[in-house]
Design a protein around this motif. Structure first.
Motif, short mmCIF file in Angstrom:
data_model
loop_
_atom_site.label_atom_id
_atom_site.label_comp_id
_atom_site.label_asym_id
_atom_site.label_seq_id
_atom_site.Cartn_x
_atom_site.Cartn_y
_atom_site.Cartn_z
N LEU A 462 0.51 20.33 -5.72
CA LEU A 462 -0.29 19.29 -5.06
C LEU A 462 -0.07 19.31 -3.55
N GLU A 463 1.17 19.55 -3.16
CA GLU A 463 1.46 19.62 -1.73
C GLU A 463 0.71 20.77 -1.07
N GLN A 464 0.60 21.88 -1.77
CA GLN A 464 -0.18 23.01 -1.24
C GLN A 464 -1.65 22.61 -1.06
N LEU A 465 -2.19 21.92 -2.06
CA LEU A 465 -3.60 21.50 -1.98
C LEU A 465 -3.82 20.53 -0.84
N ALA A 466 -2.81 19.68 -0.57
CA ALA A 466 -2.95 18.68 0.49
C ALA A 466 -2.56 19.22 1.86
N GLY A 467 -2.01 20.43 1.89
CA GLY A 467 -1.50 20.98 3.14
C GLY A 467 -2.53 21.71 3.96
N GLY A 468 -2.03 22.44 4.94
CA GLY A 468 -2.92 23.07 5.91
C GLY A 468 -3.13 24.56 5.71
N ASP A 469 -2.52 25.14 4.67
CA ASP A 469 -2.73 26.57 4.40
C ASP A 469 -4.19 26.80 4.04
N LYS A 470 -4.86 27.69 4.78
CA LYS A 470 -6.30 27.89 4.60
C LYS A 470 -6.67 28.31 3.18
N LYS A 471 -5.78 29.03 2.52
CA LYS A 471 -6.10 29.50 1.16
C LYS A 471 -6.22 28.33 0.18
N TYR A 472 -5.48 27.26 0.44
CA TYR A 472 -5.42 26.16 -0.52
C TYR A 472 -6.01 24.86 0.01
N PHE A 484 -9.71 17.31 -5.18
CA PHE A 484 -8.92 17.11 -6.39
C PHE A 484 -7.59 16.44 -6.09
N HIS A 485 -6.89 16.86 -5.02
CA HIS A 485 -5.57 16.29 -4.73
C HIS A 485 -5.66 14.81 -4.37
N GLU A 486 -6.76 14.42 -3.71
CA GLU A 486 -6.93 13.00 -3.38
C GLU A 486 -7.17 12.18 -4.64
N TRP A 487 -7.98 12.75 -5.53
CA TRP A 487 -8.26 12.01 -6.77
C TRP A 487 -6.98 11.78 -7.57
N ILE A 488 -6.16 12.82 -7.76
CA ILE A 488 -4.99 12.68 -8.62
C ILE A 488 -3.88 11.87 -7.94
N MET A 489 -3.79 11.98 -6.62
CA MET A 489 -2.82 11.14 -5.90
C MET A 489 -3.21 9.67 -6.01
N GLY A 490 -4.52 9.42 -5.91
CA GLY A 490 -4.97 8.04 -6.04
C GLY A 490 -4.78 7.52 -7.45
N ARG A 491 -4.98 8.37 -8.45
CA ARG A 491 -4.86 7.94 -9.85
C ARG A 491 -3.41 7.66 -10.24
N LEU A 492 -2.49 8.53 -9.80
CA LEU A 492 -1.10 8.42 -10.23
C LEU A 492 -0.16 7.92 -9.12
N ASN A 493 -0.74 7.59 -7.97
CA ASN A 493 0.07 7.09 -6.85
C ASN A 493 1.20 8.06 -6.53
N LEU A 494 0.81 9.32 -6.31
CA LEU A 494 1.80 10.38 -6.16
C LEU A 494 2.10 10.74 -4.70
#
Length: 520
Positions: A462-472, A484-494
């Protein structure tokens, strides 16, 4: 008949009125047996369906189609073309851009001069026609008729004033001949750039940038010599493309704004179509700059500059929908989606219409209408032909809908199917981000879509998805409208959990420049 039918239905109401008058008053027969008017009315009566040749022949002649109908069609087509080139149509401000009106006028005046000159010789009125052509052609940079008109002036002036005038005008002709070639060359470079993305399988940024840089150098040289606004337009477009290619969107936006002002301030290059396209470019850059509301307004404004039947309008509306969605203005996004869904399928095609339905499903999901979104997603999607792109987006959103509806068994089955789909198509052009999303969904499914027991690798992903690496990193204008990372962080308060996982691995938590807003 279909060609004539399409031509007639492309005419605007004032043009049809002029055509009707022309057919009435230019005909020897001014009664109801005027075949031209009869055929015109017959074709106008069919709003959507073109009558067949046989049907027209029976209505007009009471017999099968034959040579008479073929002649009538050809002559009516010729008369329509006559009407379209009348001054009353050419000079209509609402029909064409000023530069196109000027181009039509100077070519017509040059033709009139040539006819009168052959018939009457070099009379004062003929000279005035020639001077009108030269003056207006210079003003609007219409080089071909300008060169022809200067050729006539050269011989007239040389005959009356001698060799010095003859040579002076020859130099002027040489200058405008060069300007004409330079504009054509600039136009060719522009289209080569357009074709670069469409036909180059391997996107080499450095090679493309080298091409753009060479174009800029060549166009600068020609612009400095000719001062042609047309060449200036292509030069400034290349400068905008230079920044665009390196994804320097702030600089590209500044260059685009400068180009828009340049177009609006130069009559020789000011076309509505160009203004619309440039406004669309500004909207595109504003999306990448996170200025979503401004982007939506750019696309709305762009649509005002396109003809009603232009393919640019639905394309611009599609971008507008993306901008409203990203701005979280769901009512306007839904309104725009509804407008797109009303588009005629025959003009849009099944693939584009499927994209509109997919956008609408995302809007419904964002509204919390997960059942409605799932209903849209359950229909056959033409975009599913794009196995490594749009199909992945459809499948992921379908899984999210089932999770929100607590249909966990169905969601788990779909997640496993998506994993197999990734194994089959992942070696193609499937994004690294999408592959990671599929893996995280698999982990989430294994834990029954619950927060407890999720492995550290899940948080790291999840951290990769939320990060700045262009691939992710998440990018706008992809099938992943809902990050996707925003949705799941919002759903599970992660959010805090992800940060702690990053700290535990002694990895700095990279973030996108824009603030993450959980989607609930």
């Amino acid at each position: 008949m279909q060609e004539l039918f399409s031509m007639i239905h492309s005419l605007e109401k004032p043009q049809v009125k002029i055509l009707r008058s022309y057919l009435t008053y230019m005909s020897v027969r001014k009664d109801k047996s005027n075949r031209y008017l009869q055929l015109l009315d017959l074709l106008l009566a069919g709003k959507k369906t073109c009558p067949s040749d046989e049907e027209c022949a029976r209505r007009l002649y009471g017999q099968a189609a034959g040579e008479s109908l073929d002649k009538l069609k050809r002559r009516l087509r010729a008369k329509i073309m006559d009407v379209l080139t009348m001054d009353i149509n050419i000079n209509r401000k609402d029909s064409m851009d000023e530069v196109d009106n000027a181009s039509a006028r100077v070519r017509k005046k040059l033709l009139q001069f040539q006819v009168l000159y052959r018939l009457q010789g070099n009379l004062p009125y003929n000279k005035q026609l020639l001077e009108d052509v030269i003056t207006e052609s210079k003003k609007f940079e219409i080089y071909e008729p300008l060169v022809s008109a200067l050729g006539y002036r050269k011989y007239f002036s040389g005959f009356c004033r001698g060799l010095s005038d003859f040579k002076r005008i020859n130099k002027e002709i040489a200058f405008y001949e060069y300007a004409n070639i330079a504009v054509k060359r600039a136009n060719d470079l522009y289209y080569q750039l357009m074709m670069w993305d469409s036909f180059s399988k391997e996107q080499n940024i450095e090679r493309k940038q080298d091409f753009i840089s060479k174009c800029i150098l060549e166009l600068k040289k020609d612009f400095q010599y000719t001062k042609s606004a047309s060449i200036g337009y292509y030069l400034k477009f290349m400068e905008m493309a230079y920044f665009d290619n390196y994804k320097e969107y702030a600089s590209a936006h500044s260059a685009g704004l400068e180009l828009l002002n340049f177009v609006r301030s130069n009559r020789a290059i000011c076309r509505k179509q160009r203004i619309g396209v440039l406004l669309g470019n500004l909207g595109h850059y504003n999306i990448y700059l996170g200025k979503y509301h401004e982007a939506a307004l750019d696309f709305q404004n762009a649509q005002q500059y396109f003809p009603s039947g232009s393919a640019n309008i639905p394309v611009s509306r599609e971008m507008e929908l993306n901008a409203w969605f990203l701005a979280n203005d769901i009512p306007k996004a839904e309104e725009t989606a509804a407008t797109l869904l009303k588009s005629p399928v025959q003009s849009q095609g099944d693939f584009r219409m499927a994209k509109y339905r997919y956008y609408y499903a995302n809007v419904l999901f964002r509204k919390g209408d997960h059942k409605g979104a799932l209903k849209e997603l359950s229909r056959r999607f033409e975009i599913s032909r794009d196995k490594a792109g749009w199909e992945v987006g459809v499948r992921v959103l379908t899984i999210l809908c089932n999770i929100e509806l607590q249909r966990f068994d169905e969601a788990a089955l779909l997640a496993e199917n998506l994993r197999k789909h990734t194994e089959r198509w992942g070696k193609s052009e499937m994004r690294q981000r999408d592959k990671l999303i599929v893996r995280l969904l698999g982990m989430y499914a294994q834990k029954g879509f619950l927060k407890d027991g999720l492995p550290a690798s899940f948080y790291a992903g999840l951290e990769q998805l939320a990060g700045g690496d262009k691939k992710y990193a998440w990018e706008p204008l992809t099938p992943e409208l809902i990050p996707f990372h925003e949705w799941i962080m919002g759903r599970l308060n992660l959010r805090q959990v992800v940060r702690k996982a990053a700290e535990a691995k002694r990895l700095p938590a990279k973030r996108n420049k824009r603030e993450l807003v959980p989607v609930v």
